[in-house]
Design an enzyme around this catalytic site. Structure first.
Site, PDB file in Angstrom:
ATOM      1  CE  LYS A  94       1.891  -1.642 -12.469  1.00 18.31           C
ATOM      2  NZ  LYS A  94       1.583  -2.905 -11.765  1.00 18.31           N
ATOM      3  CG  ASP A 114      -0.365  -0.329  -7.381  1.00 19.08           C
ATOM      4  OD1 ASP A 114      -0.911   0.646  -6.817  1.00 19.08           O
ATOM      5  OD2 ASP A 114       0.300  -1.296  -6.622  1.00 19.08           O
TER       6      ASP A 114
END
Length: 183
Positions: A84, A102
């Site tokens: 991420k 996320d």
């Protein structure tokens, strides 16, 4: 690095406080552990994150001469950087169109059926394989906002959801007789 399990406002406050003290890896390493932890305390998990910041700065200087690498693989070699974070750096620092996954993006994608994966990484891979190219520029932002405002973790707003007619979770609930459309 600071955003993991932290609200946006807390991450912003921690980032601002830390960058008031140091903005470059060499100056960051001159700070004491206490200075770093105190600065980033608003974002939580500050002891772990402070250690990762120090390890990140050391590795960045040692392995990349202090220059942030541009590829996901190289970024993920650095301590404290997962997929991420690497995708966010690639998009916002280097202009690479990618969707960082996320917790919000992972939940929205799996709940709606946009992309399925047991982990955020699996969801990211599924998105890469199925999403049209035009989505990658701003898809991360769209999905996060949708997850924060409509497709909430505990109480999704299914009744007012603009894509409820496409949602796989709702379709499954209807098949079971559980969908109420009153949420």
């Amino acid at each position: 690095m600071l955003s993991a399990q932290s609200r946006d406002a807390n991450t912003a406050a921690a980032t601002k406080a830390l960058f008031r003290l140091a903005r470059m890896p060499r100056t960051m390493l001159q700070l004491s552990d206490q200075q770093i932890t105190h600065a980033i305390k608003p974002c939580g998990l500050y002891n772990l994150k402070a250690r990762n910041i120090r390890k990140f700065c050391q590795a960045l200087l040692r392995d990349f001469d202090g220059v942030v690498p541009e590829t996901r693989g190289q970024l993920m070699q650095l301590p404290g950087i997962g997929r991420k974070c690497a995708d966010i750096v690639m998009q916002f620092a280097f202009g690479v169109d990618t969707i960082a996954v996320d917790t919000h993006v992972h939940r929205v994608c799996n709940r709606t059926g946009i992309a399925i994966g047991k982990t955020a990484e699996q969801t990211a891979i599924a998105l890469e394989q199925t999403a049209p190219a035009w989505v990658f520029k701003e898809g991360h932002f769209w999905l996060i906002q949708f997850g924060k405002r409509v497709c909430l973790a505990r109480s999704p707003k299914c009744r007012t959801c603009p894509i409820r007619h496409l949602c796989q979770k709702r379709a499954a609930d209807l098949r079971r007789g559980d969908a109420t459309d009153t949420k």
